[in-house]
Design a protein around this motif. Sequence first.
Motif, PDB file in Angstrom:
ATOM      1  N   MET A  90      32.995  -7.563   4.425  1.00 16.99           N
ATOM      2  CA  MET A  90      33.488  -6.365   5.164  1.00 16.99           C
ATOM      3  C   MET A  90      34.023  -6.913   6.622  1.00 16.99           C
ATOM      4  O   MET A  90      35.394  -6.274   6.968  1.00 16.99           O
ATOM      5  CB  MET A  90      32.618  -5.598   5.608  1.00 16.99           C
ATOM      6  N   GLN A  91      33.744  -7.972   6.793  1.00 17.21           N
ATOM      7  CA  GLN A  91      34.013  -8.516   8.401  1.00 17.21           C
ATOM      8  C   GLN A  91      35.715  -8.999   8.030  1.00 17.21           C
ATOM      9  O   GLN A  91      36.389  -8.743   8.723  1.00 17.21           O
ATOM     10  CB  GLN A  91      33.287  -9.756   8.615  1.00 17.21           C
ATOM     11  N   ASP A  92      36.124  -9.562   6.935  1.00 16.54           N
ATOM     12  CA  ASP A  92      37.336  -9.828   6.687  1.00 16.54           C
ATOM     13  C   ASP A  92      38.367  -8.762   6.698  1.00 16.54           C
ATOM     14  O   ASP A  92      39.544  -8.619   6.880  1.00 16.54           O
ATOM     15  CB  ASP A  92      37.563 -10.671   5.441  1.00 16.54           C
TER      16      ASP A  92
ATOM     17  N   GLN B 215      38.808  -7.299   9.959  1.00 18.20           N
ATOM     18  CA  GLN B 215      39.659  -8.243  10.858  1.00 18.20           C
ATOM     19  C   GLN B 215      41.157  -8.073  10.618  1.00 18.20           C
ATOM     20  O   GLN B 215      42.202  -7.937  11.294  1.00 18.20           O
ATOM     21  CB  GLN B 215      39.168  -9.848  10.471  1.00 18.20           C
ATOM     22  N   GLY B 216      41.648  -7.834   9.229  1.00 18.57           N
ATOM     23  CA  GLY B 216      42.573  -7.676   8.647  1.00 18.57           C
ATOM     24  C   GLY B 216      43.246  -6.237   9.159  1.00 18.57           C
ATOM     25  O   GLY B 216      44.683  -6.291   9.711  1.00 18.57           O
TER      26      GLY B 216
ATOM     27  N   ARG C 208      44.064  -6.812  12.992  1.00 13.47           N
ATOM     28  CA  ARG C 208      45.433  -7.325  12.933  1.00 13.47           C
ATOM     29  C   ARG C 208      46.681  -6.438  12.744  1.00 13.47           C
ATOM     30  O   ARG C 208      47.768  -6.541  13.301  1.00 13.47           O
ATOM     31  CB  ARG C 208      45.441  -8.520  11.908  1.00 13.47           C
TER      32      ARG C 208
ATOM     33  N   CYS D 155      26.223   0.537  15.057  1.00 12.57           N
ATOM     34  CA  CYS D 155      25.858  -0.846  15.383  1.00 12.57           C
ATOM     35  C   CYS D 155      26.431  -1.892  14.547  1.00 12.57           C
ATOM     36  O   CYS D 155      26.956  -2.969  15.011  1.00 12.57           O
ATOM     37  CB  CYS D 155      24.196  -0.935  15.253  1.00 12.57           C
ATOM     38  N   ALA D 156      26.575  -1.669  13.246  1.00 14.50           N
ATOM     39  CA  ALA D 156      27.023  -2.669  12.458  1.00 14.50           C
ATOM     40  C   ALA D 156      28.241  -2.924  12.611  1.00 14.50           C
ATOM     41  O   ALA D 156      29.292  -4.075  12.784  1.00 14.50           O
ATOM     42  CB  ALA D 156      26.879  -2.560  11.064  1.00 14.50           C
TER      43      ALA D 156
ATOM     44  N   HIS E 121      29.271  -4.545  15.956  1.00  8.04           N
ATOM     45  CA  HIS E 121      29.022  -5.939  15.831  1.00  8.04           C
ATOM     46  C   HIS E 121      30.035  -6.618  15.239  1.00  8.04           C
ATOM     47  O   HIS E 121      30.668  -7.566  15.739  1.00  8.04           O
ATOM     48  CB  HIS E 121      27.683  -6.075  14.903  1.00  8.04           C
ATOM     49  N   MET E 122      30.693  -5.950  14.077  1.00  5.79           N
ATOM     50  CA  MET E 122      31.623  -6.632  13.304  1.00  5.79           C
ATOM     51  C   MET E 122      32.944  -6.769  14.252  1.00  5.79           C
ATOM     52  O   MET E 122      33.836  -7.966  14.169  1.00  5.79           O
ATOM     53  CB  MET E 122      32.069  -6.173  11.973  1.00  5.79           C
TER      54      MET E 122
ATOM     55  N   ARG F 212      33.207  -6.808  17.613  1.00  5.12           N
ATOM     56  CA  ARG F 212      33.183  -8.030  18.470  1.00  5.12           C
ATOM     57  C   ARG F 212      33.247  -9.221  17.850  1.00  5.12           C
ATOM     58  O   ARG F 212      33.867  -9.996  18.408  1.00  5.12           O
ATOM     59  CB  ARG F 212      31.532  -7.989  18.833  1.00  5.12           C
ATOM     60  N   LEU F 213      32.922  -9.511  16.755  1.00  6.26           N
ATOM     61  CA  LEU F 213      33.210 -10.802  15.949  1.00  6.26           C
ATOM     62  C   LEU F 213      34.893 -10.800  15.837  1.00  6.26           C
ATOM     63  O   LEU F 213      35.456 -11.931  16.280  1.00  6.26           O
ATOM     64  CB  LEU F 213      32.392 -11.053  14.698  1.00  6.26           C
TER      65      LEU F 213
ATOM     66  N   ARG G  28      37.371 -13.358  17.491  1.00 11.81           N
ATOM     67  CA  ARG G  28      38.103 -14.430  16.772  1.00 11.81           C
ATOM     68  C   ARG G  28      39.449 -14.437  17.226  1.00 11.81           C
ATOM     69  O   ARG G  28      40.246 -15.392  17.106  1.00 11.81           O
ATOM     70  CB  ARG G  28      37.919 -14.239  15.240  1.00 11.81           C
ATOM     71  N   LEU G  29      40.037 -13.240  17.367  1.00 12.97           N
ATOM     72  CA  LEU G  29      41.444 -12.923  17.773  1.00 12.97           C
ATOM     73  C   LEU G  29      41.690 -13.552  19.281  1.00 12.97           C
ATOM     74  O   LEU G  29      42.739 -14.144  19.302  1.00 12.97           O
ATOM     75  CB  LEU G  29      41.561 -11.461  17.840  1.00 12.97           C
TER      76      LEU G  29
ATOM     77  N   ARG H 256      40.429 -15.655  20.936  1.00 13.73           N
ATOM     78  CA  ARG H 256      40.741 -17.021  21.373  1.00 13.73           C
ATOM     79  C   ARG H 256      41.863 -17.865  21.122  1.00 13.73           C
ATOM     80  O   ARG H 256      41.981 -19.022  21.273  1.00 13.73           O
ATOM     81  CB  ARG H 256      39.444 -18.029  20.675  1.00 13.73           C
TER      82      ARG H 256
ATOM     83  N   VAL I  81      45.731 -18.298  14.631  1.00 13.74           N
ATOM     84  CA  VAL I  81      46.541 -17.084  14.252  1.00 13.74           C
ATOM     85  C   VAL I  81      48.008 -17.471  14.474  1.00 13.74           C
ATOM     86  O   VAL I  81      48.328 -18.311  15.348  1.00 13.74           O
ATOM     87  CB  VAL I  81      46.116 -15.872  15.247  1.00 13.74           C
TER      88      VAL I  81
ATOM     89  N   ARG J 119      38.496 -15.392  -3.516  1.00 10.81           N
ATOM     90  CA  ARG J 119      38.497 -15.437  -2.082  1.00 10.81           C
ATOM     91  C   ARG J 119      38.889 -16.861  -1.357  1.00 10.81           C
ATOM     92  O   ARG J 119      38.894 -16.583  -0.116  1.00 10.81           O
ATOM     93  CB  ARG J 119      36.865 -15.067  -1.823  1.00 10.81           C
TER      94      ARG J 119
ATOM     95  N   MET K  66      45.575 -13.162   5.552  1.00  8.09           N
ATOM     96  CA  MET K  66      44.789 -12.102   5.819  1.00  8.09           C
ATOM     97  C   MET K  66      44.331 -11.163   4.798  1.00  8.09           C
ATOM     98  O   MET K  66      45.278 -11.385   3.724  1.00  8.09           O
ATOM     99  CB  MET K  66      45.523 -11.136   7.046  1.00  8.09           C
ATOM    100  N   ASN K  67      43.383 -10.552   4.715  1.00  9.11           N
ATOM    101  CA  ASN K  67      43.251  -9.361   3.796  1.00  9.11           C
ATOM    102  C   ASN K  67      42.907 -10.020   2.522  1.00  9.11           C
ATOM    103  O   ASN K  67      42.567 -11.216   2.064  1.00  9.11           O
ATOM    104  CB  ASN K  67      44.466  -8.382   3.633  1.00  9.11           C
TER     105      ASN K  67
ATOM    106  N   TRP L 269      48.264 -11.280   2.796  1.00  3.25           N
ATOM    107  CA  TRP L 269      49.245 -11.099   3.702  1.00  3.25           C
ATOM    108  C   TRP L 269      49.283 -12.839   4.035  1.00  3.25           C
ATOM    109  O   TRP L 269      48.292 -13.272   4.540  1.00  3.25           O
ATOM    110  CB  TRP L 269      48.933 -10.352   5.063  1.00  3.25           C
TER     111      TRP L 269
ATOM    112  N   LEU M  14      20.265  -5.837  13.814  1.00  2.00           N
ATOM    113  CA  LEU M  14      21.097  -5.441  14.853  1.00  2.00           C
ATOM    114  C   LEU M  14      20.453  -4.260  15.517  1.00  2.00           C
ATOM    115  O   LEU M  14      20.703  -3.877  16.753  1.00  2.00           O
ATOM    116  CB  LEU M  14      22.573  -5.096  14.345  1.00  2.00           C
TER     117      LEU M  14
ATOM    118  N   ILE N 128      26.309  -2.448   5.390  1.00  2.00           N
ATOM    119  CA  ILE N 128      26.169  -3.751   4.965  1.00  2.00           C
ATOM    120  C   ILE N 128      25.473  -3.839   3.533  1.00  2.00           C
ATOM    121  O   ILE N 128      24.488  -3.574   3.388  1.00  2.00           O
ATOM    122  CB  ILE N 128      25.351  -4.585   5.903  1.00  2.00           C
TER     123      ILE N 128
ATOM    124  N   ASP O 254      28.079  -8.275   1.994  1.00  2.00           N
ATOM    125  CA  ASP O 254      28.453  -8.385   3.322  1.00  2.00           C
ATOM    126  C   ASP O 254      27.604  -9.344   4.101  1.00  2.00           C
ATOM    127  O   ASP O 254      27.671  -9.995   4.993  1.00  2.00           O
ATOM    128  CB  ASP O 254      28.587  -7.143   3.939  1.00  2.00           C
TER     129      ASP O 254
END
Lengths: 251, 407
Positions: A77-79, A82-83, A86, A110-111, A114-115, A117-118, A122-123, A125, B17, B91, B106-107, B113, B194, B217, B221
């Motif tokens: 889900m994080q990926d 992120q997409g 973006r 919460c979750a 958290h995601m 923030r990560l 990542r973006l 930096r 990026v 993946r 990405m994605n 992408w 969390l 989650i 995940d």
Amino acid sequence: MTTAIAIAGKGGVGKTIIAALLIDLLSQKGIVLAVDADPSANLNLALGLPLEGTVGGVREEMVKDIQKQSLPTGVPMQDILQGRIRATLVESDKVDLLTMGRPEGPGCYCAANHMLRLSIGRLTRNYDYVVIDCEAGMEHISRQTAGDIDVLLTISDPTVRGITAAAAMKELIQELRTKVGGVYLMINRVKGGPPREIKEAADGLGLHLIATILEDPNLADLEVKGIPLIQLPPDSPLQLGVREIADKLKL
Amino acid sequence: MTEAFPVDIGPQYEGDVIRKADLYVEFGGPKAKSKFELVTLNSPAEVEHGRIEVIGPDIFELEEGGSYPLAILIDVAGERLEKETEPVIERRIHMYTNYIQGLYHMNQREDAWVRLSKDAYKMGLKSLRDFGKILIFLYTSELSVIERVAITFITDEKRVQELLPHALEVYHARDERLKGLREEDVDQFYGCVLCQSFAPTHACIITPERLSLCGAINWFDGRAAYQLDPEGPIFEVPKGELLDPVKGEYSGANQVIAERSLGQYNRVYLHSAFEHPHTSCGCFQSICFYIPEVDGFGVVHRDFAGKTPIGASFSTMAGNTGGGRQAEGSLGMALEYMRSPKFLRADGGLYRVMWMPKEIKERYRDVIPENLYDKIATEENATNTDELVEFVDKVGHPWLRGEVELP
Ligand code: SF4
């Protein structure tokens, strides 16, 4: 190394224009990520950039998709998040803009946060500078969705009330888990020199006054014509003030 | 080993990026209509190792700055490979592409992408063939189970569109299969703390058959989050020994609960609402609550504003359930947990449920057994326990008729 600068102040003190001018200035030295973390400001307009979506919108959409279980399995889900973040990023030559959007609705985030923030970590930096235009409550800083801060610039008008509000923000941020480097005060819209009472009030509240800016006569004209505010003439008081800060803080 | 390629390769490029200003061309992404990536396992005879094909214009034939369609079709073969591994290998496209200097991925799936930087183009990465060669190199050097790889890149819009429906079908079938993953199939669960800022003794134990309480989650995940940030709030829970297959008691989960609840609890039943139920934080999507009058459960979700038959609303109950406690007969949970074959298995599962809001009943129609569906009351049938008792009596709820056997 990324330098993160947060600009905070209550509405009407010129916070967004100062953020925009600083972004414009820093973009001559490096690549800047502009973060609009104030739902009532229009940083994109000040910068002359379009708006493509908000992080808040992405978060809501994610929460909905999670409930419908319509996300692909086997892809973190994080990926996915992120997409999607973006995809809301507005890209221009030296400045990219991320709009945080409205704060969250009821329910559990919460979750999701958290995601976020990560993802945002990542973006960010990838940039030389991150400049965040915050609302007075600094929600995104308190939730750490915007990451750690090197410089917090509080903006006030020349009133004791404004200064007190700035001091409250300083205190607020010191109670948080977010790491903050230096905290500075900038007084905008001063007619003539800064009034002595104001200076004393700032000292009394332990605020480090870094600059005062004169009321800018060029601003109204741009606003009337709808011209992006970063096009203020270079000798405009606001432009001069922002340059002064950048020099003093060695940005 | 990488001198043969025009650009450098390595994990150090992973977080980089590629901004629009540095972009040579991009494939897929929001601006391209058709795109997807697909890994297919084939027999060794069908995969000509190292073959790379480009159908449609290659990078050097494209105009700079544009967004173009792309399908990445990767065929793999290997004696020890299984169909189940296809998504994992697929993946890796994401991971490996991001290892390549000047390429950015990405994605996933039909949203894929890929961006190529101007610098990489200048360095000589001018053909998808080079991209393919690097991918094949990475696949075979990093995953020894892969013996043969062949890659086809399609940039011809029409061809991509023709093949897309097939890819979508494969993705769908995969989702269905992965949803079938069981606790028995894995060695690790995942945990999340969390919510400890509000519920200091709470830890979610996430298994392939038990989603986190917030529903956000799942096991995949959890695994991904742990791999990304092993020191973070989402961590690995070794399954340990299976102490009770019905209640879902594992020595590994017990140990984690003991550690993470700071000694408050030392046992947890993953699939029962009694004795040692899972702790509840405050983020749960729903509450499963025991109703003594009918010896069964009610389920209520966060969006249900009314009162449940026991007289309390979701928010009132949430106050008594949450905070990180193991509250017997009151379990915070993700709604999707109801889809799990192990849902409150020790207590009778869905057959023990007597009441839920209409909205939820309709949403989960496909998992509620047909002979049970009409026997579960909603707010339209029962607003207090008297009405509930009357309803389940009248319809002859299978649990009350003694037709349900506990495992
Ligand atoms: S409810 Fe969600 S955020 Fe809270 S501990 Fe469980 S998995 Fe983590």
